[in-house]
Enzyme design. Structure first.
Site, PDB file in Angstrom:
ATOM      1  N   GLY A  19       0.790  -1.225   0.000  1.00 30.05           N
ATOM      2  CA  GLY A  19       0.000   0.000   0.000  1.00 30.05           C
ATOM      3  C   GLY A  19       0.821   1.274   0.000  1.00 30.05           C
ATOM      4  CB  ALA A  67      -0.562  10.539  -2.378  1.00 32.98           C
ATOM      5  N   GLY A  68      -1.347   9.651  -5.856  1.00 29.89           N
ATOM      6  CA  GLY A  68      -1.202   8.539  -6.799  1.00 29.89           C
ATOM      7  C   GLY A  68       0.155   8.642  -7.458  1.00 29.89           C
ATOM      8  N   GLY A  74     -17.487  -7.355 -35.093  1.00 29.22           N
ATOM      9  CA  GLY A  74     -18.556  -7.339 -34.089  1.00 29.22           C
ATOM     10  C   GLY A  74     -18.331  -8.381 -33.001  1.00 29.22           C
ATOM     11  CD  GLU A 108       3.982  -2.787 -10.132  1.00 35.80           C
ATOM     12  OE1 GLU A 108       5.206  -2.668 -10.286  1.00 35.80           O
ATOM     13  OE2 GLU A 108       3.421  -3.860  -9.818  1.00 35.80           O
TER      14      GLU A 108
HETATM   15  C1  LIG Z   1      -6.217  -2.217 -10.660  1.00 40.99           C
HETATM   16  C2  LIG Z   1      -5.247  -1.368  -9.887  1.00 40.99           C
HETATM   17  C3  LIG Z   1      -4.398  -1.951  -8.969  1.00 40.99           C
HETATM   18  C4  LIG Z   1      -3.524  -1.168  -8.209  1.00 40.99           C
HETATM   19  N1  LIG Z   1      -2.763  -1.768  -7.239  1.00 40.99           N
HETATM   20  C5  LIG Z   1      -2.037  -0.979  -6.410  1.00 40.99           C
HETATM   21  C6  LIG Z   1      -1.375  -1.558  -5.279  1.00 40.99           C
HETATM   22  O1  LIG Z   1      -1.403  -2.777  -5.056  1.00 40.99           O
HETATM   23  N2  LIG Z   1      -0.695  -0.736  -4.439  1.00 40.99           N
HETATM   24  C7  LIG Z   1      -0.626   0.621  -4.641  1.00 40.99           C
HETATM   25  O2  LIG Z   1       0.015   1.301  -3.847  1.00 40.99           O
HETATM   26  N3  LIG Z   1      -1.257   1.194  -5.705  1.00 40.99           N
HETATM   27  C8  LIG Z   1      -1.964   0.441  -6.577  1.00 40.99           C
HETATM   28  N4  LIG Z   1      -2.617   1.002  -7.636  1.00 40.99           N
HETATM   29  C9  LIG Z   1      -2.552   2.445  -7.812  1.00 40.99           C
HETATM   30  C10 LIG Z   1      -1.786   2.902  -9.047  1.00 40.99           C
HETATM   31  O3  LIG Z   1      -0.408   2.720  -8.856  1.00 40.99           O
HETATM   32  C11 LIG Z   1      -2.174   4.364  -9.312  1.00 40.99           C
HETATM   33  O4  LIG Z   1      -3.516   4.344  -9.786  1.00 40.99           O
HETATM   34  C12 LIG Z   1      -1.272   5.041 -10.286  1.00 40.99           C
HETATM   35  O5  LIG Z   1      -0.002   5.220  -9.736  1.00 40.99           O
HETATM   36  C13 LIG Z   1      -1.818   6.405 -10.735  1.00 40.99           C
HETATM   37  O6  LIG Z   1      -2.242   7.175  -9.656  1.00 40.99           O
HETATM   38  P1  LIG Z   1      -3.710   7.851  -9.699  1.00 40.99           P
HETATM   39  O7  LIG Z   1      -4.674   6.791 -10.033  1.00 40.99           O
HETATM   40  O8  LIG Z   1      -3.941   8.621  -8.447  1.00 40.99           O
HETATM   41  O9  LIG Z   1      -3.668   8.865 -10.930  1.00 40.99           O
HETATM   42  P2  LIG Z   1      -3.121  10.368 -10.913  1.00 40.99           P
HETATM   43  O10 LIG Z   1      -1.789  10.440 -10.292  1.00 40.99           O
HETATM   44  O11 LIG Z   1      -4.197  11.259 -10.360  1.00 40.99           O
HETATM   45  O12 LIG Z   1      -2.974  10.653 -12.465  1.00 40.99           O
HETATM   46  C14 LIG Z   1      -4.055  11.103 -13.298  1.00 40.99           C
HETATM   47  C15 LIG Z   1      -3.461  11.445 -14.659  1.00 40.99           C
HETATM   48  O13 LIG Z   1      -2.525  12.536 -14.512  1.00 40.99           O
HETATM   49  C16 LIG Z   1      -1.268  12.161 -15.047  1.00 40.99           C
HETATM   50  N5  LIG Z   1      -0.199  12.794 -14.283  1.00 40.99           N
HETATM   51  C17 LIG Z   1      -0.022  12.826 -12.935  1.00 40.99           C
HETATM   52  N6  LIG Z   1       1.111  13.467 -12.629  1.00 40.99           N
HETATM   53  C18 LIG Z   1       1.691  13.832 -13.804  1.00 40.99           C
HETATM   54  C19 LIG Z   1       2.882  14.529 -14.158  1.00 40.99           C
HETATM   55  N7  LIG Z   1       3.758  14.939 -13.242  1.00 40.99           N
HETATM   56  N8  LIG Z   1       3.144  14.724 -15.473  1.00 40.99           N
HETATM   57  C20 LIG Z   1       2.299  14.300 -16.424  1.00 40.99           C
HETATM   58  N9  LIG Z   1       1.141  13.646 -16.162  1.00 40.99           N
HETATM   59  C21 LIG Z   1       0.848  13.398 -14.856  1.00 40.99           C
HETATM   60  C22 LIG Z   1      -1.234  10.640 -14.906  1.00 40.99           C
HETATM   61  O14 LIG Z   1      -0.278  10.067 -15.772  1.00 40.99           O
HETATM   62  C23 LIG Z   1      -2.652  10.279 -15.265  1.00 40.99           C
HETATM   63  O15 LIG Z   1      -2.810  10.271 -16.651  1.00 40.99           O
HETATM   64  C24 LIG Z   1      -3.467   0.228  -8.423  1.00 40.99           C
HETATM   65  C25 LIG Z   1      -4.305   0.819  -9.383  1.00 40.99           C
HETATM   66  C26 LIG Z   1      -5.199   0.046 -10.088  1.00 40.99           C
HETATM   67  C27 LIG Z   1      -6.123   0.725 -11.078  1.00 40.99           C
END
Ligand SMILES: Cc1cc2nc3c(=O)[nH]c(=O)nc-3n(C[C@H](O)[C@H](O)[C@H](O)COP(=O)(O)OP(=O)(O)OC[C@H]3O[C@@H](n4cnc5c(N)ncnc54)[C@H](O)[C@@H]3O)c2cc1C
Length: 380
Positions: A124, A130-131, A340, A363
């Site tokens: 996690g 914080a993505g 289709g 990732e």
């Molecule tokens: C099915 C699934 C499984 C997952 N499993 C895990 C897990 O086990 N553990 C874990 O910790 N996480 C997990 N994740 C989370 C995943 O790593 C994040 O969804 C991913 O890192 C993107 O973060 P976010 O979804 O908040 O998107 P955001 O960070 O909000 O991004 C939204 C958009 O903005 C773009 N963006 C953001 N910052 C920039 C920048 N500086 N420059 C240009 N573009 C940018 C992104 O590329 C994207 O297109 C999982 C996600 C999914 C969907």
């Protein structure tokens, strides 16, 4: 430079392919629709060493190399990318973090049952706010006597509900940014630790993804994983390797989508001939075959470099970016070639098309891979 797999590696590929075709292929649609990872699949994966692919045998693992890992992941993803995602997250994130940075006691306690498939790992980092900007996490761990009290919510966690433990990153020193983040091992059943909402996803549906909540969750000091303040740095190192696994997953998915489309192109007839005889359909197949092979080479080069103990930040990001973007094209062209029938669930094309998008997001998104690559290439 050797670009051939060894006889043992070819044997490994054949045995995983046979397993995936017999034990997984017949159930792909059922598990996708039910969003279900069958519990009885785990011991079967473990029997093949797939729950602890790269961990040494003395820690319950199969003692395989990074190249072997990618072969295994590729073959699972060729048949079911979502089952493969669970295997990759378990091996490459949760268990890998503990193996790489845990104490000997933590390795004995956790890695052995994880590698044997007796327990399932979650990892996690991501939170709602914080993505991509993962260092902005708000979950905190505050010292309390000889332990820590964790508060916060993690988002999109693979095995958030079904995992037996989680490696969770939390802020231990405010104001120090990424250097103030530490990692903790939290066992299922610890008071104050619970799963939240399970996500209803576009694809990768057999792999469970959920919110994870910590409310005054107290863990003993022994659950700190790695040095205090090193949790984020270590997480990035885990991702360097994890991304090679996602690249391999994308290669396998693309291969699966391509194989299905190629077979269909030579059985489906229109205008009195197989659609595979039409130049525009052949062109799609040819271009995808080339991209898949290029993606495979990038991925296995990164894996081979890891096996040599070399740093792979650049190569892993390149492999993940190219493989996942190529896989999106292979899956999209797969739907197009099925026409289709590519749009309905009786045929495999639509599932590859739904599953593939995760590979450009999980990732680290494609945009973030470009940032990582730029930092490596353009640093002065
Ligand atoms: C099915 C699934 C499984 C997952 N499993 C895990 C897990 O086990 N553990 C874990 O910790 N996480 C997990 N994740 C989370 C995943 O790593 C994040 O969804 C991913 O890192 C993107 O973060 P976010 O979804 O908040 O998107 P955001 O960070 O909000 O991004 C939204 C958009 O903005 C773009 N963006 C953001 N910052 C920039 C920048 N500086 N420059 C240009 N573009 C940018 C992104 O590329 C994207 O297109 C999982 C996600 C999914 C969907």
């Amino acid at each position: 430079m050797n670009v051939e797999f060894s006889a043992d590696q070819e044997l490994l590929r054949r045995s995983i392919r046979e397993f995936a075709e017999t034990e997984i292929r017949p159930h792909v649609r059922e598990w996708d629709e039910a969003q279900y990872f069958p519990p009885d699949l785990r011991p079967k994966l473990a029997a093949l060493g797939l729950m602890g692919i790269q961990f040494p045998e003395e820690y319950g693992g199969a003692g395989m190399s990074a190249v072997d890992y990618c072969i295994s992941i590729e073959e699972l993803a060729r048949v079911d990318p979502s089952i493969c995602l669970s295997v990759a997250a378990h091996n490459g994130l949760g268990a890998a973090h503990i193996f790489a940075f845990g104490t000997e006691e933590q390795r004995q306690t956790y890695v052995i049952p994880l590698a044997r498939g007796e327990k399932l790992a979650a990892w996690g980092l991501t939170e709602a706010s914080a993505g991509s900007d993962a260092a902005a996490i708000r979950t905190t761990a505050v010292r309390d006597g000889d332990g820590w009290v964790i508060n916060g919510t993690k988002q999109f966690i693979t095995h958030g509900q079904t995992g037996d433990l989680i490696v969770a990153m939390a802020v231990t020193t405010r104001g120090k940014g990424s250097r103030g983040i530490s990692a903790f091992i939290v066992e299922g059943g610890t008071p104050g630790f619970r799963a939240g909402k399970k996500e209803d996803k576009l694809g990768m549906r057999a792999s469970e993804t959920s919110e994870v909540i910590f409310e005054n969750c107290r863990v003993p000091g022994s659950q700190l994983l790695g040095a205090e303040g090193q949790g984020f740095v270590n997480a990035m190192q885990v991702l360097d390797a994890g991304r090679i696994g996602i690249a391999a997953l994308a290669v396998g998915l693309a291969q699966g989508a391509y194989d299905a489309a190629r077979d269909y192109a030579f059985t489906r007839r229109q205008f009195g001939q197989p659609i595979g005889a039409f130049q525009s359909i052949r062109a799609k197949l040819v271009e995808n075959a080339g991209r898949i092979e290029a993606a495979r080479l990038l991925t296995f080069r990164a894996a081979a470099m890891r096996d040599q103990g070399r740093r792979t930040t650049l190569e892993a990001a390149m492999a993940k970016l190219y493989s996942s973007e190529s896989a999106v094209r292979a899956a999209e062209d797969g739907v197009q070639i099925f026409g289709g029938y590519g749009f309905v669930k009786d045929y495999p094309a639509e599932k590859y098309f739904r599953d593939v998008k995760l590979t450009t997001i999980g990732e680290g998104t494609s945009e973030i891979q470009r940032l990582v690559i730029a930092r490596q290439l353009l640093a002065n």
